[in-house]
Design an enzyme around this catalytic site. Sequence first.
Site, mmCIF file in Angstrom:
data_model
loop_
_atom_site.group_PDB
_atom_site.id
_atom_site.type_symbol
_atom_site.label_atom_id
_atom_site.label_comp_id
_atom_site.label_asym_id
_atom_site.label_seq_id
_atom_site.Cartn_x
_atom_site.Cartn_y
_atom_site.Cartn_z
ATOM 1 N N ASP A 140 1.035 -1.287 0.015
ATOM 2 C CA ASP A 140 0.052 -0.100 0.056
ATOM 3 C C ASP A 140 0.795 1.165 0.129
ATOM 4 O O ASP A 140 2.036 1.167 0.429
ATOM 5 C CB ASP A 140 -0.815 -0.029 1.487
ATOM 6 C CG ASP A 140 -1.740 1.243 1.462
ATOM 7 O OD1 ASP A 140 -2.466 1.609 0.346
ATOM 8 O OD2 ASP A 140 -1.486 1.790 2.438
ATOM 9 N N LEU A 141 0.328 2.275 -0.192
ATOM 10 C CA LEU A 141 1.171 3.647 -0.520
ATOM 11 C C LEU A 141 1.337 4.523 0.754
ATOM 12 O O LEU A 141 2.145 4.654 1.628
ATOM 13 C CB LEU A 141 0.876 4.479 -1.988
ATOM 14 C CG LEU A 141 1.638 5.561 -2.090
ATOM 15 C CD1 LEU A 141 3.110 5.532 -2.394
ATOM 16 C CD2 LEU A 141 0.915 6.480 -3.001
ATOM 17 N N ASP A 142 0.036 5.076 0.827
ATOM 18 C CA ASP A 142 -0.228 5.988 1.913
ATOM 19 C C ASP A 142 -0.151 5.680 3.257
ATOM 20 O O ASP A 142 -1.083 4.547 3.570
ATOM 21 C CB ASP A 142 -1.537 6.638 1.978
ATOM 22 C CG ASP A 142 -1.707 7.668 0.550
ATOM 23 O OD1 ASP A 142 -0.795 8.561 0.063
ATOM 24 O OD2 ASP A 142 -2.426 7.107 -0.574
ATOM 25 N N THR B 274 1.599 10.142 4.051
ATOM 26 C CA THR B 274 0.515 11.094 3.719
ATOM 27 C C THR B 274 -0.783 10.724 4.351
ATOM 28 O O THR B 274 -1.567 11.758 3.882
ATOM 29 C CB THR B 274 0.439 10.883 2.000
ATOM 30 O OG1 THR B 274 0.743 9.519 2.035
ATOM 31 C CG2 THR B 274 1.661 11.347 1.257
ATOM 32 N N LYS C 275 -9.039 5.257 5.672
ATOM 33 C CA LYS C 275 -7.803 4.866 5.024
ATOM 34 C C LYS C 275 -8.108 3.703 4.207
ATOM 35 O O LYS C 275 -8.846 2.684 4.563
ATOM 36 C CB LYS C 275 -6.974 4.406 6.125
ATOM 37 C CG LYS C 275 -6.506 5.527 7.216
ATOM 38 C CD LYS C 275 -5.663 5.074 8.109
ATOM 39 C CE LYS C 275 -5.171 6.272 9.234
ATOM 40 N NZ LYS C 275 -4.005 5.971 10.262
ATOM 41 N N GLY C 276 -7.547 3.799 3.060
ATOM 42 C CA GLY C 276 -7.487 2.826 2.108
ATOM 43 C C GLY C 276 -8.684 2.678 0.965
ATOM 44 O O GLY C 276 -8.769 2.046 0.117
ATOM 45 N N ARG D 133 -11.238 7.646 -3.131
ATOM 46 C CA ARG D 133 -11.648 9.090 -2.938
ATOM 47 C C ARG D 133 -13.194 9.398 -2.944
ATOM 48 O O ARG D 133 -13.941 10.017 -2.134
ATOM 49 C CB ARG D 133 -11.192 10.044 -4.164
ATOM 50 C CG ARG D 133 -11.142 11.502 -3.461
ATOM 51 C CD ARG D 133 -10.634 12.318 -5.077
ATOM 52 N NE ARG D 133 -9.197 12.031 -5.291
ATOM 53 C CZ ARG D 133 -8.599 12.290 -6.393
ATOM 54 N NH1 ARG D 133 -9.248 13.045 -7.215
ATOM 55 N NH2 ARG D 133 -7.466 11.802 -6.884
ATOM 56 N N SER E 259 -2.357 0.366 -4.262
ATOM 57 C CA SER E 259 -3.067 1.385 -3.376
ATOM 58 C C SER E 259 -4.266 2.050 -4.204
ATOM 59 O O SER E 259 -4.537 1.821 -5.504
ATOM 60 C CB SER E 259 -2.044 2.509 -3.535
ATOM 61 O OG SER E 259 -2.770 4.086 -3.277
ATOM 62 N N ALA E 260 -5.164 2.601 -3.332
ATOM 63 C CA ALA E 260 -6.245 3.312 -3.977
ATOM 64 C C ALA E 260 -5.970 4.313 -4.472
ATOM 65 O O ALA E 260 -6.981 5.121 -5.366
ATOM 66 C CB ALA E 260 -7.615 3.390 -2.791
ATOM 67 N N SER E 261 -4.880 5.130 -4.431
ATOM 68 C CA SER E 261 -4.849 6.659 -4.823
ATOM 69 C C SER E 261 -4.671 6.838 -6.076
ATOM 70 O O SER E 261 -3.714 6.047 -7.031
ATOM 71 C CB SER E 261 -3.508 7.260 -4.238
ATOM 72 O OG SER E 261 -3.361 8.603 -4.330
ATOM 73 N N ASN F 169 -3.242 9.529 -7.051
ATOM 74 C CA ASN F 169 -1.997 10.200 -7.050
ATOM 75 C C ASN F 169 -0.653 9.653 -6.714
ATOM 76 O O ASN F 169 0.429 10.067 -6.375
ATOM 77 C CB ASN F 169 -2.030 11.498 -5.612
ATOM 78 C CG ASN F 169 -3.120 12.341 -6.014
ATOM 79 O OD1 ASN F 169 -2.787 13.230 -6.980
ATOM 80 N ND2 ASN F 169 -4.219 12.588 -5.115
ATOM 81 N N LYS G 262 -10.870 -0.990 -1.475
ATOM 82 C CA LYS G 262 -10.729 -1.975 -0.331
ATOM 83 C C LYS G 262 -12.080 -1.658 0.395
ATOM 84 O O LYS G 262 -12.378 -0.649 0.852
ATOM 85 C CB LYS G 262 -9.415 -1.563 0.295
ATOM 86 C CG LYS G 262 -8.278 -1.686 -0.641
ATOM 87 C CD LYS G 262 -7.070 -1.016 0.206
ATOM 88 C CE LYS G 262 -5.915 -1.088 -0.701
ATOM 89 N NZ LYS G 262 -4.790 -0.264 -0.326
ATOM 90 N N GLU H 212 0.055 -3.245 4.661
ATOM 91 C CA GLU H 212 -1.246 -2.449 4.832
ATOM 92 C C GLU H 212 -1.086 -1.631 6.260
ATOM 93 O O GLU H 212 -0.847 -2.258 7.264
ATOM 94 C CB GLU H 212 -2.477 -3.035 4.894
ATOM 95 C CG GLU H 212 -3.324 -3.049 3.341
ATOM 96 C CD GLU H 212 -3.492 -1.905 3.103
ATOM 97 O OE1 GLU H 212 -3.754 -0.781 3.823
ATOM 98 O OE2 GLU H 212 -3.872 -1.474 1.850
ATOM 99 N N ASP H 213 -1.589 -0.211 6.152
ATOM 100 C CA ASP H 213 -1.726 0.367 7.317
ATOM 101 C C ASP H 213 -3.451 0.395 7.721
ATOM 102 O O ASP H 213 -3.708 1.164 8.782
ATOM 103 C CB ASP H 213 -1.144 1.785 7.434
ATOM 104 C CG ASP H 213 -1.875 2.913 6.377
ATOM 105 O OD1 ASP H 213 -2.368 2.380 5.388
ATOM 106 O OD2 ASP H 213 -2.172 4.010 6.705
HETATM 107 C C1 G6P Z 1 -5.430 5.824 -0.107
HETATM 108 C C2 G6P Z 1 -5.501 6.653 1.271
HETATM 109 C C3 G6P Z 1 -6.927 7.209 1.059
HETATM 110 C C4 G6P Z 1 -7.261 8.037 -0.001
HETATM 111 C C5 G6P Z 1 -7.244 7.136 -1.241
HETATM 112 C C6 G6P Z 1 -7.513 7.705 -2.441
HETATM 113 O O1 G6P Z 1 -6.075 4.604 -0.081
HETATM 114 O O2 G6P Z 1 -5.511 5.903 2.055
HETATM 115 O O3 G6P Z 1 -6.977 8.146 2.428
HETATM 116 O O4 G6P Z 1 -8.518 8.555 0.168
HETATM 117 O O5 G6P Z 1 -6.075 6.470 -1.216
HETATM 118 O O6 G6P Z 1 -6.592 8.728 -2.727
HETATM 119 P P1 G6P Z 1 -6.546 9.629 -3.806
HETATM 120 O O7 G6P Z 1 -5.084 10.405 -3.977
HETATM 121 O O8 G6P Z 1 -6.869 9.316 -5.196
HETATM 122 O O9 G6P Z 1 -7.529 11.017 -3.449
HETATM 123 MG MG MG Z 2 -2.734 3.189 3.522
#
Ligand code: G6P
Ligand code: MG
Length: 236
Positions: free
Chosen positions: A24-26, A32, A60-61, A64, A129-131, A133, A160, A184-185
């Site tokens: 996982d990233l964040d 972050t 978390k995870g 958006r 990761s779900a992000s 970014n 997730k 994973e956190d």
């Molecule tokens: C991760 C983080 C979440 C965040 C999600 C989407 O899973 O833990 O807190 O909302 O990614 O990230 P994004 O950068 O696409 O908004």
């Molecule tokens: Mg995370």
Amino acid sequence: MQRGVVESTSTKDNMSMVKGYIFDLDGVIVDTANYHYDAWRKLANSLGFDITEEQNENLKGVSRKESLEYILRLGNLNFSDDKKSEMAELKNTWYVASIRNMDKSELLPGSENLIEEIKEKGLKLSLGSASKNSVRILKATGLIDFFDAIIDGTKTTESKPHPQVFLLGAEALNLNPEDCIVFEDSINGVKAANIGGFRSIGVGDKNILSEADFVIPSLDGISVDKLNALIYQNNN
Ligand code: G6P
Ligand code: MG
């Protein structure tokens, strides 16, 4: 592994040697998680309510879009799809502003060393990761070239605790879930790993991540050998 540092709740026996590592990233690689929390709080505050740290654990995870839905439920609010897109965009603008000067100093202790070691040993490495970014962050921290696969919010349709992000990661590495471990956190991320049949390593508070197969407080000092010792000592 020092006593007391690691808690095992593992029930997965007879699993093969670890060939793939899915991060996982964040909150695992980069620090972050608080920037996400701050930006969501700012949005909630603008709507007249607050988000507690406990509620934030459930964010978390989570993608958006799903995070926004959760927050609006907390505030007992509903808006049109257009308005919701606008709000998610606004939150992302605040979040991106907080990571605009991102560099290696935002890496969490131990993450870079472990990622480098995995690569040096010829083992496989994926992001899960779900992000949306994630590429920006991996480039800014100089880690992007270590990854054999990057599965993130731009490639998934499910959030997730659905295991999709990790299943796609294993597939991209040409491995089965039982060949991989997931770091994973988040509660939802640990659930996703478990549902997908992966060994889950919770990184953080063992009380919060109690469903993980193993919990370590951070990646600081964690090596491939230490992970193998942890997994096989507890399973054999
Ligand atoms: C991760 C983080 C979440 C965040 C999600 C989407 O899973 O833990 O807190 O909302 O990614 O990230 P994004 O950068 O696409 O908004
Ligand atoms: Mg995370």
